[in-house]
Scaffold this motif. Structure first.
Motif, PDB file in Angstrom:
ATOM      1  N   ILE A   1      42.477  43.833  44.601  1.00 51.14           N
ATOM      2  CA  ILE A   1      41.402  43.978  42.749  1.00 51.14           C
ATOM      3  C   ILE A   1      40.108  42.885  42.803  1.00 51.14           C
ATOM      4  CG2 ILE A   1      43.401  44.782  41.806  1.00 51.14           C
ATOM      5  CD1 ILE A   1      43.901  42.066  40.794  1.00 51.14           C
ATOM      6  N   GLN A  48      41.948  46.108  33.583  1.00 52.76           N
ATOM      7  CA  GLN A  48      41.443  46.841  32.998  1.00 52.76           C
ATOM      8  C   GLN A  48      40.819  46.553  34.405  1.00 52.76           C
ATOM      9  OE1 GLN A  48      40.244  49.189  31.152  1.00 52.76           O
ATOM     10  NE2 GLN A  48      42.308  48.438  29.961  1.00 52.76           N
ATOM     11  N   LYS A  49      41.035  45.903  34.803  1.00 52.60           N
ATOM     12  CA  LYS A  49      39.787  46.153  36.615  1.00 52.60           C
ATOM     13  C   LYS A  49      41.040  46.819  38.028  1.00 52.60           C
ATOM     14  CE  LYS A  49      38.631  41.793  38.199  1.00 52.60           C
ATOM     15  NZ  LYS A  49      36.971  41.737  37.984  1.00 52.60           N
ATOM     16  N   CYS A  50      41.950  47.269  37.096  1.00 57.02           N
ATOM     17  CA  CYS A  50      42.856  48.100  38.226  1.00 57.02           C
ATOM     18  C   CYS A  50      42.170  49.612  37.960  1.00 57.02           C
ATOM     19  CB  CYS A  50      43.971  48.169  38.523  1.00 57.02           C
ATOM     20  SG  CYS A  50      44.862  45.974  38.120  1.00 57.02           S
ATOM     21  N   THR A  51      41.804  50.015  39.430  1.00 58.87           N
ATOM     22  CA  THR A  51      41.640  51.238  39.429  1.00 58.87           C
ATOM     23  C   THR A  51      42.814  52.227  39.983  1.00 58.87           C
ATOM     24  OG1 THR A  51      40.444  50.946  41.723  1.00 58.87           O
ATOM     25  CG2 THR A  51      38.551  51.044  39.298  1.00 58.87           C
ATOM     26  N   ASP A  52      43.288  51.875  40.257  1.00 59.95           N
ATOM     27  CA  ASP A  52      45.006  52.645  41.512  1.00 59.95           C
ATOM     28  C   ASP A  52      46.073  51.974  40.674  1.00 59.95           C
ATOM     29  OD1 ASP A  52      45.258  51.207  43.410  1.00 59.95           O
ATOM     30  OD2 ASP A  52      43.281  52.088  43.751  1.00 59.95           O
ATOM     31  N   ARG A  56      47.941  50.120  31.028  1.00 59.20           N
ATOM     32  CA  ARG A  56      47.425  50.424  32.232  1.00 59.20           C
ATOM     33  C   ARG A  56      48.406  51.480  32.876  1.00 59.20           C
ATOM     34  NH1 ARG A  56      42.804  52.473  33.467  1.00 59.20           N
ATOM     35  NH2 ARG A  56      42.037  52.161  34.749  1.00 59.20           N
ATOM     36  N   GLU A 112      48.350  55.176  31.583  1.00 62.82           N
ATOM     37  CA  GLU A 112      46.629  55.057  31.859  1.00 62.82           C
ATOM     38  C   GLU A 112      46.806  56.157  33.453  1.00 62.82           C
ATOM     39  OE1 GLU A 112      44.522  52.463  28.652  1.00 62.82           O
ATOM     40  OE2 GLU A 112      44.427  52.300  30.561  1.00 62.82           O
ATOM     41  N   LEU A 113      46.849  55.386  34.303  1.00 59.85           N
ATOM     42  CA  LEU A 113      46.913  55.066  35.880  1.00 59.85           C
ATOM     43  C   LEU A 113      47.743  56.433  35.969  1.00 59.85           C
ATOM     44  CD1 LEU A 113      46.180  51.681  37.219  1.00 59.85           C
ATOM     45  CD2 LEU A 113      44.820  53.464  36.812  1.00 59.85           C
TER      46      LEU A 113
END
Length: 261
Positions: A51, A75-79, A188, A191-192
């Protein structure tokens, strides 16, 4: 004459400093530390993390802002790997200082069912895995009865994550401040993961996600959270304490099976 007196004054000052233990001079002129503004300490995100660094967060943060900071990091985490890194490096929750490990999750990310369970106890903290021991064995038997398991890949798998990743002292109930601080990570996570159904297993997950208490009253009744159908259930540790409630748990499992089909 003036130069001689100045020489002896400087020599006396130097001898006095040597007696005090001064053995190195780092500047030709004295430095007044009060003239320089204190640099704002930063939270450091490790180089091994995937991250992006957050260089604007002070190390000492008012408690009311900790939730905003966790939301920023989440929110900076994409996975899921990035989310695990962010939680593991988040130092603003006091629970982390007393825990041995960060308990992130167990199971398969392609599972249709995500279980949000109670914070880890000491055994789970030591294993760095949610729901181990007798409670874990019971959980596995319960869901294997409807064709779901943590060991299965894909849609028929099971994904288990604690509502808080660190064990509270003496396995006490988490307080509101701790839950609110970590809730952005939970959201999050959902969501992921993007499950079809969320199981809230125990009082703490019901309080955190639904804002409702009393899992014995809430169990078996479908609700909605994070745009997902949510089913409260009794935690396996509660079933081990009161085996007569296993009948309720079986009814909830059948309701889940019906929902999935």
């Amino acid at each position: 004459m003036q130069q001689t007196s100045e020489y002896f004054a400087l020599r006396a000052a130097l001898e006095w400093q040597v007696e005090l233990g001064v053995d190195e001079v780092i500047s030709e002129a004295a430095i007044n530390r009060f003239d320089f503004p204190a640099a704002t300490p930063k939270i450091k995100i490790g180089q091994g993390s995937n991250i992006a660094p957050v260089d604007t967060i002070p190390d000492v943060v008012p408690k009311q802002l900790a939730g905003d900071i966790s939301a920023l990091l989440a929110q900076k985490c994409t996975d899921l790997n990035a989310l695990r890194d962010a939680i593991n490096l988040f130092d603003l929750c006091a629970l982390k200082k007393g825990a041995r490990n960060t308990v992130f999750a167990d199971g398969h990310a392609q599972a249709r069912v995500m279980i949000l369970c109670e914070p880890p106890n000491r055994a789970e903290d030591s294993a760095a895995r949610p729901l181990v021991g007798d409670a874990g064995k019971l959980l596995d038997k319960m869901f294997q009865a409807i064709g779901l398991a943590r060991e299965i890949d894909g849609a028929d798998g099971l994904y288990v994550a604690p509502i808080l990743p660190w064990c509270p002292p003496q396995s006490r109930e988490p307080n509101l401040e701790e839950v609110e601080m970590m809730l952005p990570f939970v959201q999050r996570h959902v969501e992921l993961m993007d499950p079809e159904v969320i199981i809230l297993m125990g009082n703490a997950p019901c309080n955190a996600v639904l804002g409702k208490s009393g899992v014995t009253r809430l169990r078996g009744k479908w609700d909605q959270a994070y745009d997902k159908p949510v089913l409260p259930m009794l935690h396996p540790r509660a079933l081990l304490r009161d085996p007569l409630r296993k009948r309720d748990a079986w009814a909830d499992l059948l309701a889940l099976k019906d929902k999935l089909s």
